[in-house]
Scaffold this active site. Structure first.
Site, PDB file in Angstrom:
ATOM      1  N   ASP A  13     -31.743  35.828 101.046  1.00 44.33           N
ATOM      2  CA  ASP A  13     -32.297  36.344  99.784  1.00 44.33           C
ATOM      3  C   ASP A  13     -33.798  36.146  99.647  1.00 44.33           C
ATOM      4  O   ASP A  13     -34.322  35.961  98.546  1.00 44.33           O
ATOM      5  CB  ASP A  13     -31.582  35.688  98.575  1.00 44.33           C
ATOM      6  CG  ASP A  13     -30.095  35.948  98.601  1.00 44.33           C
ATOM      7  OD1 ASP A  13     -29.700  37.036  99.051  1.00 44.33           O
ATOM      8  OD2 ASP A  13     -29.331  35.064  98.177  1.00 44.33           O
ATOM      9  N   LYS A  16     -35.915  40.383 102.091  1.00 48.86           N
ATOM     10  CA  LYS A  16     -35.942  41.194 103.317  1.00 48.86           C
ATOM     11  C   LYS A  16     -35.875  42.681 103.004  1.00 48.86           C
ATOM     12  O   LYS A  16     -36.585  43.491 103.596  1.00 48.86           O
ATOM     13  CB  LYS A  16     -34.756  40.808 104.226  1.00 48.86           C
ATOM     14  CG  LYS A  16     -34.796  39.377 104.699  1.00 48.86           C
ATOM     15  CD  LYS A  16     -33.536  38.993 105.464  1.00 48.86           C
ATOM     16  CE  LYS A  16     -32.283  38.924 104.639  1.00 48.86           C
ATOM     17  NZ  LYS A  16     -32.238  37.859 103.623  1.00 48.86           N
ATOM     18  N   GLY A  40     -26.954  41.236 100.488  1.00 49.21           N
ATOM     19  CA  GLY A  40     -27.297  42.043  99.322  1.00 49.21           C
ATOM     20  C   GLY A  40     -28.800  42.198  99.342  1.00 49.21           C
ATOM     21  O   GLY A  40     -29.517  41.224  99.110  1.00 49.21           O
ATOM     22  N   HIS A  41     -29.274  43.365  99.714  1.00 48.49           N
ATOM     23  CA  HIS A  41     -30.712  43.595  99.864  1.00 48.49           C
ATOM     24  C   HIS A  41     -31.197  44.521  98.757  1.00 48.49           C
ATOM     25  O   HIS A  41     -30.719  45.650  98.633  1.00 48.49           O
ATOM     26  CB  HIS A  41     -31.011  44.180 101.253  1.00 48.49           C
ATOM     27  CG  HIS A  41     -30.673  43.236 102.370  1.00 48.49           C
ATOM     28  ND1 HIS A  41     -30.856  43.531 103.696  1.00 48.49           N
ATOM     29  CD2 HIS A  41     -30.167  41.967 102.347  1.00 48.49           C
ATOM     30  CE1 HIS A  41     -30.476  42.493 104.434  1.00 48.49           C
ATOM     31  NE2 HIS A  41     -30.047  41.541 103.634  1.00 48.49           N
ATOM     32  N   GLN A 225     -29.019  37.638 105.946  1.00 47.43           N
ATOM     33  CA  GLN A 225     -28.976  36.181 105.764  1.00 47.43           C
ATOM     34  C   GLN A 225     -30.326  35.563 106.179  1.00 47.43           C
ATOM     35  O   GLN A 225     -31.338  36.229 106.051  1.00 47.43           O
ATOM     36  CB  GLN A 225     -27.798  35.551 106.539  1.00 47.43           C
ATOM     37  CG  GLN A 225     -26.435  35.920 105.979  1.00 47.43           C
ATOM     38  CD  GLN A 225     -25.915  37.282 106.410  1.00 47.43           C
ATOM     39  OE1 GLN A 225     -25.876  37.582 107.573  1.00 47.43           O
ATOM     40  NE2 GLN A 225     -25.487  38.098 105.464  1.00 47.43           N
TER      41      GLN A 225
HETATM   42  P1  GDP Z   1     -32.758  39.905 100.521  1.00 49.11           P
HETATM   43  O1  GDP Z   1     -31.309  39.601 100.614  1.00 49.11           O
HETATM   44  O2  GDP Z   1     -33.582  39.041 101.430  1.00 49.11           O
HETATM   45  O3  GDP Z   1     -33.080  41.362 100.694  1.00 49.11           O
HETATM   46  O4  GDP Z   1     -33.195  39.501  99.024  1.00 49.11           O
HETATM   47  P2  GDP Z   1     -32.392  39.834  97.681  1.00 49.11           P
HETATM   48  O5  GDP Z   1     -32.560  41.265  97.362  1.00 49.11           O
HETATM   49  O6  GDP Z   1     -31.014  39.297  97.739  1.00 49.11           O
HETATM   50  O7  GDP Z   1     -33.151  38.897  96.644  1.00 49.11           O
HETATM   51  C1  GDP Z   1     -34.505  39.022  96.400  1.00 49.11           C
HETATM   52  C2  GDP Z   1     -34.679  39.294  94.889  1.00 49.11           C
HETATM   53  O8  GDP Z   1     -36.020  39.085  94.541  1.00 49.11           O
HETATM   54  C3  GDP Z   1     -34.384  40.728  94.505  1.00 49.11           C
HETATM   55  O9  GDP Z   1     -33.903  40.755  93.191  1.00 49.11           O
HETATM   56  C4  GDP Z   1     -35.750  41.412  94.582  1.00 49.11           C
HETATM   57  O10 GDP Z   1     -35.863  42.556  93.748  1.00 49.11           O
HETATM   58  C5  GDP Z   1     -36.632  40.298  94.089  1.00 49.11           C
HETATM   59  N1  GDP Z   1     -37.993  40.254  94.663  1.00 49.11           N
HETATM   60  C6  GDP Z   1     -38.396  40.573  95.926  1.00 49.11           C
HETATM   61  N2  GDP Z   1     -39.705  40.272  96.072  1.00 49.11           N
HETATM   62  C7  GDP Z   1     -40.123  39.772  94.880  1.00 49.11           C
HETATM   63  C8  GDP Z   1     -41.366  39.271  94.418  1.00 49.11           C
HETATM   64  O11 GDP Z   1     -42.359  39.196  95.121  1.00 49.11           O
HETATM   65  N3  GDP Z   1     -41.401  38.815  93.117  1.00 49.11           N
HETATM   66  C9  GDP Z   1     -40.324  38.848  92.295  1.00 49.11           C
HETATM   67  N4  GDP Z   1     -40.457  38.394  91.067  1.00 49.11           N
HETATM   68  N5  GDP Z   1     -39.135  39.326  92.705  1.00 49.11           N
HETATM   69  C10 GDP Z   1     -39.037  39.771  93.988  1.00 49.11           C
HETATM   70  P1  IMO Z   2     -28.765  38.256 102.402  1.00 50.12           P
HETATM   71  O1  IMO Z   2     -28.765  39.185 103.586  1.00 50.12           O
HETATM   72  C1  IMO Z   2     -27.705  34.338 100.825  1.00 50.12           C
HETATM   73  C2  IMO Z   2     -24.108  32.460 102.485  1.00 50.12           C
HETATM   74  C3  IMO Z   2     -22.955  32.277 101.524  1.00 50.12           C
HETATM   75  C4  IMO Z   2     -22.346  31.012 102.080  1.00 50.12           C
HETATM   76  C5  IMO Z   2     -22.499  31.189 103.595  1.00 50.12           C
HETATM   77  C6  IMO Z   2     -21.260  31.756 104.287  1.00 50.12           C
HETATM   78  O2  IMO Z   2     -28.662  38.940 101.101  1.00 50.12           O
HETATM   79  O3  IMO Z   2     -29.876  37.272 102.496  1.00 50.12           O
HETATM   80  P2  IMO Z   2     -20.183  34.183 104.372  1.00 50.12           P
HETATM   81  O4  IMO Z   2     -19.640  35.045 103.292  1.00 50.12           O
HETATM   82  O5  IMO Z   2     -21.290  34.803 105.146  1.00 50.12           O
HETATM   83  O6  IMO Z   2     -19.125  33.636 105.265  1.00 50.12           O
HETATM   84  O7  IMO Z   2     -20.787  32.899 103.589  1.00 50.12           O
HETATM   85  O8  IMO Z   2     -23.572  32.112 103.755  1.00 50.12           O
HETATM   86  N1  IMO Z   2     -24.616  33.851 102.585  1.00 50.12           N
HETATM   87  C7  IMO Z   2     -25.758  34.269 102.020  1.00 50.12           C
HETATM   88  N2  IMO Z   2     -26.636  33.619 101.218  1.00 50.12           N
HETATM   89  N3  IMO Z   2     -27.951  35.604 101.213  1.00 50.12           N
HETATM   90  C8  IMO Z   2     -27.095  36.249 102.037  1.00 50.12           C
HETATM   91  O9  IMO Z   2     -27.366  37.471 102.556  1.00 50.12           O
HETATM   92  C9  IMO Z   2     -25.914  35.598 102.438  1.00 50.12           C
HETATM   93  N4  IMO Z   2     -24.862  35.952 103.213  1.00 50.12           N
HETATM   94  C10 IMO Z   2     -24.083  34.872 103.295  1.00 50.12           C
HETATM   95  O10 IMO Z   2     -23.419  32.098 100.200  1.00 50.12           O
HETATM   96  O11 IMO Z   2     -23.104  29.887 101.709  1.00 50.12           O
HETATM   97 MG    MG Z   3     -29.720  39.030  99.387  1.00 56.11          MG
END
Ligand code: GDP
Ligand code: IMO
Ligand code: MG
Length: 432
Positions: A13, A16, A40-41, A225
Site C-alpha cells: 500500500d 504503487k 488493491g491499487h 504487496q
Molecule cells: P498500492 O497498493 O501500493 O497501490 O497503494 P494503495 O492504493 O493501496 O494505497 C495508497 C493510498 O494512498 C491510496 O488511497 C492512494 O490514493 C493514496 N495516495 C497515493 N499517493 C498519495 C500521496 O502522495 N498523498 C496522499 N495523501 N495519498 C496518496
Molecule cells: P498491495 O498490492 C498490504 C498482507 C495481508 C496479510 C498478508 C498475507 O495493495 O500493496 P494474503 O491475503 O496475501 O495471504 O495476506 O499480506 N497483504 C497486503 N498488505 N497491501 C497488499 O497489497 C497486501 N496483500 C497482502 O494483509 O498481512
Molecule cells: Mg494496496
C-alpha cells in the site's frame, strides 16, 4: 528500452498504483507478475478514483497493453467484475488491451473457503490474510495440483482436474476445518461460464514480452504487496505467499534478468502495515491515529484500518538490497504536513547492541527497539507543490535524510493521491 520494475519497498500500500499510472505514459506494456486480488491499487484521475485488484494499473491509458503474467493467481469472479466496472466507466473499450497468460493459476472457491476457515481456526495466531484464497492457491501451484487458465478454457481438462483435486479439498474442509464441502457440479457450471468470458484474453506473456524486448519497446512491471511481505525475504510467516521482490518480475512474466534497466521502490514517508506481524516503528498511541486519519489509512481491498508508524530506514535498506533498487519514490509526504516534529528510525537496538541491518531472524526482530532521530516538521500544505525546489526547507531536509539513510537516489515525490500531485525528480524512462 528502458524497462522498469516498480515494487513496494515496505509492507504494501505504498502507492504503487499511482506511480505505475504515472509512468504508463512512457511505457508500451504494463505487466503484473505476482500476487492476486489481495492487492488493491488506487488510481485517482481528477476526482475519479479507481481501485484495481488484478488488472495492471496502466489500463486507464487507452492503447497501452496490459498483461497479467504467469506468476499471478487469478480469481475469475473478481476479474470479471473488475472488467465490467472499467468498461462501465468508459475504459478498456478494446479487449485487445488486455492479455492474461494461459499459465496463471486460478483461484478456486475451495481456496477462498480454506483461507478464511484456517484464519478463523488459528484465532489470535492468525496471519491476518486478505481472505482471498491467495495462500491456498499458491500452495496448489507449488504442490503441482493447481488449475491453470489453459485448463479452465478446455472443458474436458477442467472437469478432469477438478475431479482429481476436489475430494482432497473437501476432505480437508470438512474433516479438519469443519466446513461444508463444495459441489463438483456447482463449480463446473459456474466456472464454465467464466471460461467463456476469459477465453478472449488468453495469451502468452513470455512470447509477447520477448518480442517487445527485441523491438526495444518500453516495459513497465508492476509489483504487488511489498518487499517485507515477500515469502522468502519478508517477515515470515507474516508474509504473503508470493515473491514480491524485483526478481519476481522475471519469473512471473517469462523474461530474463538482463532486460531490466531500473528498479524503483515505492515507500511512504512513514510506514503502514495491514494484518499481523512485527512492525518495529508501529505507533499504538494518538500519533498512530493521527497518521491513520491524515493518510486515510484504511485498506483498499478489505477496508481494514492500517497499522501506522514512523519511517523505518532499517526496513527500507532491506528492500533496497533484496530488490536491488536503483531509485526511490517517496509517497504521501503531504500526510505529515501538520506535524511539528517527525521521527525517523535510523537503527534498531537489540539487547544493547545497535543494528543497522534488518534482522532476518524473526526471534531477534521481535525484540528490537527502534532508535529515532527527530526532524523538524514544515507545518504547511505542500499538496499542490510540483517542483522539488518549491518545497519548504524542512520538507527537503526530511527527504534528504530519508535518501541518505536508504542509500538510494530519489526519483519521485508524491504529495497527494491525484496524478498531478507529483514531483518528478528524474524519470527512469527518460534516462535510457
Ligand atoms: P498500492 O497498493 O501500493 O497501490 O497503494 P494503495 O492504493 O493501496 O494505497 C495508497 C493510498 O494512498 C491510496 O488511497 C492512494 O490514493 C493514496 N495516495 C497515493 N499517493 C498519495 C500521496 O502522495 N498523498 C496522499 N495523501 N495519498 C496518496
Ligand atoms: P498491495 O498490492 C498490504 C498482507 C495481508 C496479510 C498478508 C498475507 O495493495 O500493496 P494474503 O491475503 O496475501 O495471504 O495476506 O499480506 N497483504 C497486503 N498488505 N497491501 C497488499 O497489497 C497486501 N496483500 C497482502 O494483509 O498481512
Ligand atoms: Mg494496496
Amino acid at each position: 528500452m528502458p524497462n522498469v520494475v516498480i515494487v513496494g519497498a515496505q509492507w504494501g500500500d505504498e502507492g504503487k498504483g499511482k506511480v505505475v499510472d504515472i509512468y504508463t505514459e512512457h511505457a508500451d506494456e504494463v505487466i503484473r507478475f505476482q500476487g492476486g486480488n489481495n492487492a488493491g491499487h488506487t488510481l485517482v484521475v481528477g476526482d475519479e478514483k479507481t481501485i484495481l485488484h488484478l488488472i495492471p494499473s496502466g489500463i486507464l491509458h487507452p492503447g497501452k497493453r496490459c498483461i497479467i503474467g504467469n506468476g499471478v493467481v487469478l480469481d475469475p469472479r473478481v476479474f470479471i467484475k473488475e472488467i465490467e466496472n472499467l468498461k462501465a466507466k468508459g475504459y478498456m473499450q478494446d479487449d485487445s488491451q488486455l492479455v492474461i497468460d494461459g499459465n496463471v493459476h486460478i483461484i478456486m472457491p475451495y481456496h477462498t473457503n480454506i483461507d478464511i476457515a484456517r484464519e478463523e481456526k488459528k484465532g489470535d495466531k492468525k496471519i491476518g490474510t486478505t481472505g482471498r484464497g491467495i495462500g491456498p492457491a499458491y500452495e496448489d501451484k507449488i504442490g503441482r495440483r493447481g488449475i491453470r487458465l489453459n485448463d479452465l478454457i478446455r472443458p474436458d481438462v477442467f472437469a478432469r482436474k477438478l475431479q482429481e483435486v476436489l475430494p482432497e479439498k473437501n476432505f480437508y474442509l470438512e474433516k479438519y476445518l469443519g466446513k461444508a464441502p463444495l459441489s463438483e457440479e456447482g463449480i463446473l457450471e459456474e466456472y464454465s461460464g467464466y471460461a467463456e468470458t476469459l477465453k478472449k484474453y488468453v495469451g502468452c506473456s513470455s512470447t509477447i514480452l520477448g518480442k517487445s524486448i527485441a523491438e526495444e519497446r518500453n516495459l513497465l512491471f508492476e509489483g504487488a504487496q511489498g518487499a517485507l511481505l515477500d515469502v522468502d525475504h519478508g517477515t515470515y510467516p507474516f508474509v504473503t505467499s508470493s515473491s514480491t521482490v524485483s526478481g519476481s518480475a522475471c519469473i512471473g512474466s517469462g523474461v530474463g534478468p538482463r532486460c531490466i534497466d531500473h528498479v524503483i521502490g515505492i515507500s511512504k514517508a512513514y510506514v503502514t502495515r495491514v494484518g499481523g506481524g512485527p512492525f518495529p516503528t508501529e505507533l499504538l498511541d494518538e500519533m498512530g491515529d493521527e497518521l491513520r486519519n491524515a493518510g486515510n489509512e484504511f485498506g483498499s481491498t478489505t477496508g481494514r484500518p492500517r497499522r501506522c508508524g514512523w519511517f523505518d530506514a532499517v526496513a527500507l535498506r532491506e528492500a533496497v538490497r533484496t530488490s536491488g533498487l536503483t531509485g526511490l519514490a517517496i509517497t504521501k509526504l503531504d500526510v505529515l504536513n501538520d506535524l511539528e516534529s517527525i521521527k525517523v528510525c535510523t537503527a534498531y537496538s537489540y539487547k544493547g547492541e545497535m543494528l543497522e541491518q534488518f534482522p532476518r531472524d524473526f526471534e531477534v526482530l521481535r525484540e528490537c527497539q527502534p532508535v529515532y532521530e527527530e526532524l523538524e516538521g514544515w507545518q504547511c500544505d505542500i499538496s499542490e507543490v510540483t517542483k522539488l525546489e518549491d518545497l519548504p526547507q524542512a520538507a527537503r531536509n526530511y527527504l534528504d535524510k530519508l535518501v541518505e539513510l536508504a542509500g538510494c537516489p530519489m526519483v519521485l515525490v508524491s504529495v497527494g493521491p491525484r496524478r498531478d500531485q507529483t514531483i518528478q525528480v528524474s524519470n527512469p524512462f527518460l534516462q535510457g
